[in-house]
Write a protein that holds these residues in place. Structure first.
Motif, PDB file in Angstrom:
ATOM      1  N   THR A 154       0.860  -1.180   0.000  1.00 51.97           N
ATOM      2  CA  THR A 154       0.000   0.000   0.000  1.00 51.97           C
ATOM      3  C   THR A 154       0.897   1.231   0.000  1.00 51.97           C
ATOM      4  N   PHE A 155       0.585   2.213  -0.818  1.00 57.00           N
ATOM      5  CA  PHE A 155       1.458   3.374  -0.921  1.00 57.00           C
ATOM      6  C   PHE A 155       0.661   4.641  -1.202  1.00 57.00           C
ATOM      7  N   GLN A 156       1.138   5.748  -0.607  1.00 61.83           N
ATOM      8  CA  GLN A 156       0.522   7.054  -0.824  1.00 61.83           C
ATOM      9  C   GLN A 156       1.147   7.720  -2.050  1.00 61.83           C
ATOM     10  N   VAL A 157       0.309   8.393  -2.813  1.00 68.40           N
ATOM     11  CA  VAL A 157       0.773   9.022  -4.043  1.00 68.40           C
ATOM     12  C   VAL A 157       1.793  10.124  -3.753  1.00 68.40           C
ATOM     13  N   ASP A 158       1.578  10.914  -2.706  1.00 71.98           N
ATOM     14  CA  ASP A 158       2.504  12.004  -2.378  1.00 71.98           C
ATOM     15  C   ASP A 158       3.922  11.481  -2.149  1.00 71.98           C
ATOM     16  N   LEU A 159       4.037  10.367  -1.426  1.00 68.11           N
ATOM     17  CA  LEU A 159       5.356   9.779  -1.171  1.00 68.11           C
ATOM     18  C   LEU A 159       5.943   9.214  -2.463  1.00 68.11           C
ATOM     19  N   LEU A 160       5.099   8.596  -3.276  1.00 68.68           N
ATOM     20  CA  LEU A 160       5.565   8.044  -4.547  1.00 68.68           C
ATOM     21  C   LEU A 160       6.101   9.144  -5.457  1.00 68.68           C
ATOM     22  N   VAL A 161       5.401  10.273  -5.517  1.00 73.80           N
ATOM     23  CA  VAL A 161       5.854  11.401  -6.342  1.00 73.80           C
ATOM     24  C   VAL A 161       7.208  11.909  -5.843  1.00 73.80           C
ATOM     25  N   ALA A 162       7.333  12.084  -4.521  1.00 74.18           N
ATOM     26  CA  ALA A 162       8.578  12.591  -3.942  1.00 74.18           C
ATOM     27  C   ALA A 162       9.740  11.636  -4.196  1.00 74.18           C
ATOM     28  N   ALA A 163       9.501  10.341  -4.052  1.00 69.18           N
ATOM     29  CA  ALA A 163      10.568   9.355  -4.203  1.00 69.18           C
ATOM     30  C   ALA A 163      10.949   9.151  -5.673  1.00 69.18           C
ATOM     31  N   SER A 164       9.989   9.308  -6.565  1.00 66.19           N
ATOM     32  CA  SER A 164      10.256   9.068  -7.984  1.00 66.19           C
ATOM     33  C   SER A 164      10.956  10.242  -8.648  1.00 66.19           C
ATOM     34  N   GLY A 165      10.733  11.461  -8.122  1.00 65.99           N
ATOM     35  CA  GLY A 165      11.299  12.646  -8.746  1.00 65.99           C
ATOM     36  C   GLY A 165      10.561  13.073  -9.997  1.00 65.99           C
ATOM     37  N   GLN A 166       9.436  12.433 -10.293  1.00 62.99           N
ATOM     38  CA  GLN A 166       8.643  12.783 -11.466  1.00 62.99           C
ATOM     39  C   GLN A 166       7.528  13.748 -11.078  1.00 62.99           C
ATOM     40  N   SER A 167       6.910  14.347 -12.072  1.00 63.33           N
ATOM     41  CA  SER A 167       5.833  15.304 -11.813  1.00 63.33           C
ATOM     42  C   SER A 167       4.566  14.595 -11.368  1.00 63.33           C
TER      43      SER A 167
END
Length: 309
Positions: free
Chosen positions: A81-94
């Protein structure tokens, strides 16, 4: 019947038998096989081309996603399970690129959105799908992503470090930088102890001490060890009692390091633990030594509460 419905046609009995044999009673694998049939057509050749194992089939599905695979892999590092905000921050993508990738992953049946979650959250459809995405990473890439996630949690989501420090510690350990996990392991142990999850608390604290023991001798190393040993002593006392050798070992090691700190609360905790330990062991000579030491600390600090305790 499931295979026929998924393929949208009546299948020859030989193909059905092959599908059932491949699936071996695993509903997720059966779903994977029928999905492949829908995409490639229900022929003997397409059935023969289906990967022989569920893991291989899931990896093949991820490989077909091209650019979305990277997002699936980073999400897998975060967890099922993952939050989108954390995924965006970790990926470095927009935000928009990540949202687009997530939409395609939903369509592909890899993940689904959790509408009831307080944060914008997704979950892998099955734990095995998450495992396949995680396993598809090289060891170096996996460590790099864990490091990214850990630092994002520290910098952008400090509240997670406060409520679930064990999670941050886990990412730093998986990243290959366990020394940065020590304070989180201490916090995780203290929180678990407060919740009476004593076995879990001891596990966190021992993991922290293992990390400390792998570091070269130094003042900072010993100073970091002290609160871990003190917390472990209190946890093992609650878990195994004062008579347990491990309880005494933790408290005595903490006592040997006590000169490194001016923290009166920590000193009071360690000395009180030792007093109770020696009292329960009927070791009055050592009890008297610790009692005098505690009194000296209290008088030097002019601390009435410490004197009373």
């Amino acid at each position: 019947e499931i295979a026929e419905n998924a393929a949208g046609s009546s299948l020859p009995s030989g193909i059905i038998d092959e599908i059932l044999e491949r699936a071996d009673g695993n509903p997720l694998f059966l779903e994977e096989i029928t999905r492949s049939l829908v995409e490639g057509g229900p022929t003997e050749a397409s059935v023969a081309a289906i990967p022989a194992t569920l893991h291989d089939s899931l990896i093949a599905r991820l490989d077909r996603l091209a650019t979305e695979k990277d997002i699936a892999q980073i999400a897998a590092v975060i967890g099922r399970t993952f939050q989108v905000d954390l995924l965006v921050a970790a990926s470095g993508q927009s935000d928009s690129d990540v949202e687009d990738a997530l939409s395609k992953l939903v369509t592909a049946g890899i993940i689904f959105e959790l509408p009831s979650a307080r944060q914008h959250t997704y979950e892998f459809k099955h734990a095995l799908i998450r495992d396949a995405a995680y396993d598809s990473l090289t060891k170096a890439a996996r460590a790099n992503y864990h490091h990214r996630v850990a630092e994002c949690l520290e910098e952008h989501f400090p509240e997670i470090g406060e409520t679930d420090p064990g999670l941050v510690a886990q990412h730093f350990i998986a990243a290959g930088v366990p020394d940065r996990s020590v304070r989180y392991l201490l916090q995780a142990g203290q929180i678990a102890h407060a919740r009476f999850a004593l076995v879990a608390a001891a596990g966190y604290l021992r993991r922290g001490l293992e990390t400390i023991n792998n570091q070269p001798p130094s003042h900072d190393r010993d100073l970091n060890e002290l609160p871990l040993q003190a917390a472990l002593g209190a946890t093992l006392n609650a878990l195994d009692g004062y008579a347990a050798p491990t309880t005494e070992e933790a408290y005595e090691r903490a006592h040997a390091l006590l000169h490194l700190t001016d923290d009166l609360n920590l000193k009071e905790s360690v000395l009180s633990g030792l007093l109770a330990l020696y009292y329960n062991q009927s070791d009055l000579p050592r009890f008297q030594i610790i009692a005098n030491e505690k009194l000296a600390y209290a008088e030097a600090a002019n601390d009435d509460q410490l004197l009373c305790n």
